[in-house]
Design an enzyme around this catalytic site. Structure first.
Site: not given
Ligand code: NAD
Length: 538
Positions: A93, A146, A164, A235-236, A258-259, A398
């Site tokens: 994975y 994505r 998965k 997913e994704d 799951d995301d 990420n």
């Molecule tokens: P999204 O685009 O929906 O949200 C991003 C947010 O960040 C928005 O509210 C935006 O206004 C804010 N933002 C952007 N630039 C900024 C700045 N300079 N200062 C403050 N806020 C700012 O994205 P998302 O789907 O919510 O994903 C966000 C992150 O979370 C991604 O990097 C993703 O990889 C990560 N994520 C991680 C996991 C995990 O398993 N760890 C799972 C899902 C998402």
């Protein structure tokens, strides 16, 4: 197995045992001479697998070898993976599967799973009936929009549902014959793929809007007609589609994302285990999110549920969670907020400096879901350390380059006080003679166990309460000794035991909430065990 003999038996991955067929089986199925006379145990076969794997330098080649093993001998594949999950999961994975998806169009392999193109929208039932098994219980479905941090990979994203579902089996015990990976082909916006003669998907830009939604609706209807007991895990999908699809179907059929929900559950598990191990009440935590998008709301909604389960009113629960987006702190007087942001916007002065917001709000934990690498700078971590004895720092964006800070920065700037977990993996850090092991919020502690509970109980729906129960059950299994090493999640090598306990708790919850379709068993532990797939030649 009876219907296969000789070569056809050796070519059947589900029944093949290779050199481990017994003397009696060799005689009965016409195998003598087709395989060497020596009879081997599965442990000896694993030694051979290990040696082969060692001969490959690149993870992608190890991945290809393991996928070939899966297509040759399923039992040996799963026995190998479960022998040392921490070593094998990254090969089947993330992160390796990302590269595999990117290259899928250029690797000729036996197909696994279903490819359903929007051109076939009136023929979906027939496609589903082409699948050789009719009792499908678990399907992971993507549109490749994505994939991980890699963006739009079109139908090459099929590698993700395949991978998965392998985790559902190897980490949760969901029997592989009841699983089905699916990719929905609605085109791709990946220019490289559109210009690549070897890209095997539709050569058009992504179809969106009503046409896309109608296709998903036709797909869901066909799935439940052909496989009435199935649970669909989305997913994704790109963020907005992911939220809309989940909201449309979560109260109608057995489905989850799951995301959104798995990520929320594993992050929440981390905060619960920290509270427990610090001997602090969960309701004493205060969260400040950097980023107020899809991931933030998924996690925040789950935290609200946890606060409420622990006795707070909804209003009190929301007051413990603050958010900060690209335009600064979410405060009630802001006029640019989306409807779902409003409950998290509180009374207060606008503020566009995150480090200052930390001093004003005094959160016990900061959660990074902004996609902005380095956003938790030295000032932010120092301010967190000024208002907390043990600041909780969760950069969840990420891939690693987007992480709001590194593990080393968090430990160094907090002078070794930070409790750290991230979305992307970080190596252990030495600080002033002490080794800190950073936590990684890995959904693998949640979805396979949840899947097992859904499979065993034939659950009718997937609720956030089921996910929260899974979070609490994961958190319960972290020991004080783990915590002293910096760990806030259990050990991945212990995943099957962890999953079994989580599945028991979730199954209990499913029965209590009246969502099971089978009779409640007398002994839940035996019940879950009896449903689990154990890779063995017996
Ligand atoms: P999204 O685009 O929906 O949200 C991003 C947010 O960040 C928005 O509210 C935006 O206004 C804010 N933002 C952007 N630039 C900024 C700045 N300079 N200062 C403050 N806020 C700012 O994205 P998302 O789907 O919510 O994903 C966000 C992150 O979370 C991604 O990097 C993703 O990889 C990560 N994520 C991680 C996991 C995990 O398993 N760890 C799972 C899902 C998402």
């Amino acid at each position: 197995m009876e219907e296969f003999t000789g070569y056809s038996l050796l070519r059947n991955p589900r029944f093949n045992k290779g050199t481990a067929f017994t003397k009696e089986e060799r005689e009965k199925y016409g195998l003598i001479g087709i395989i060497p006379d020596k009879i081997e145990t599965i442990e000896t076969q694993i030694l051979r697998v290990d040696e082969q794997l060692e001969s490959y330098d690149k993870p992608i080649n190890k991945y290809t070898y393991l996928m070939q093993l899966l297509e040759t001998n399923e039992t040996l594949f799963f026995k190998t993976i479960t022998s040392e999950p921490a070593k094998f999961l990254p090969l089947i994975y993330t992160p390796t599967v990302g590269e595999a998806c990117q290259k899928l169009g250029h690797i000729s392999r036996r197909p696994r799973g279903l490819f359903i193109s929007i051109d076939q929208k009136n023929n979906i039932k027939n496609i589903l009936k082409n699948w050789p098994v009719n009792d499908i219980r678990f399907s992971v479905v993507t549109d490749g929009g994505r994939i991980l941090g890699l963006g739009d990979l079109g139908i090459n994203g099929i590698g993700i549902p395949i991978g998965k579902l392998l985790l559902y089996t190897s980490c949760g015990g969901v029997p592989p014959e009841h699983t089905l990976p699916i990719v929905l082909d609605v085109g791709t916006n990946n220019e490289e793929f559109l210009n690549d003669p070897l890209y095997p998907g539709l050569k058009c830009k992504r179809i969106r809007g009503k046409e896309f939604d109608d296709f998903v609706a036709a797909f869901v209807e066909a799935m439940y007609e052909v496989f009435p007991k199935v649970c669909i895990q989305w997913e994704d999908f790109p963020g907005v589609d992911a939220i809309r699809i989940l909201e449309t179907y979560r109260d109608k059929v057995c489905t989850f994302n799951d995301d959104i929900q798995g990520t929320a559950a594993i992050a929440t598990a981390g905060f619960i285990s920290i509270s427990r191990l610090m001997k602090k009440k969960f309701i004493d935590q205060r969260f400040l999110f950097m980023g107020a998008g899809a991931a933030a709301f998924g996690i925040a909604d789950m935290l609200v549920k946890k606060f409420q389960r622990d006795g707070l009113s909804a209003e009190e629960a929301y007051s413990h969670i603050w958010m900060f987006d690209v335009n600064g702190l979410l405060v009630s007087i802001r006029t640019d907020l989306a409807e779902h942001q409003i409950p998290f916007a509180h009374d207060g002065e606008p503020c566009t400096n995150f480090a200052e917001a930390v001093l004003k709000i005094k959160p016990t934990a900061i959660v990074g879901v902004s996609t902005v690498g380095g956003a938790f700078n030295q000032q932010v971590i120092e301010n967190m350390s000024a208002v907390n004895e043990r600041p909780i720092i969760f950069p969840y964006s990420n891939p690693t380059s987007h992480s709001e800070c590194t593990a080393e920065q968090a430990y160094t700037w907090s002078k070794g006080k930070a409790i750290f977990a991230s979305g992307s993996p970080f190596a252990p850090v030495e600080f002033e003679g002490k080794t800190f092991t950073p936590g990684q919020g890995n959904n693998v502690f949640i979805f396979p166990a949840l899947g097992m509970a859904i499979f065993a109980t034939e659950a009718k729906r997937v609720t956030d309460d089921m996910l929260l129960t899974a979070s609490e059950a994961v958190a319960e299994q972290v020991t004080q000794a783990d915590f002293e090493k910096g760990l806030i999640y259990p050990n991945v090598n212990d995943i099957l035991n962890v999953s079994m306990k989580v599945a028991e708790k979730v199954a209990e919850h499913i029965f209590e909430s009246g969502l099971a379709s089978v009779e409640r068993p007398g002994n839940m532990v035996d019940f879950i065990k009896s449903k689990m797939y154990i890779p063995s030649y017996e």
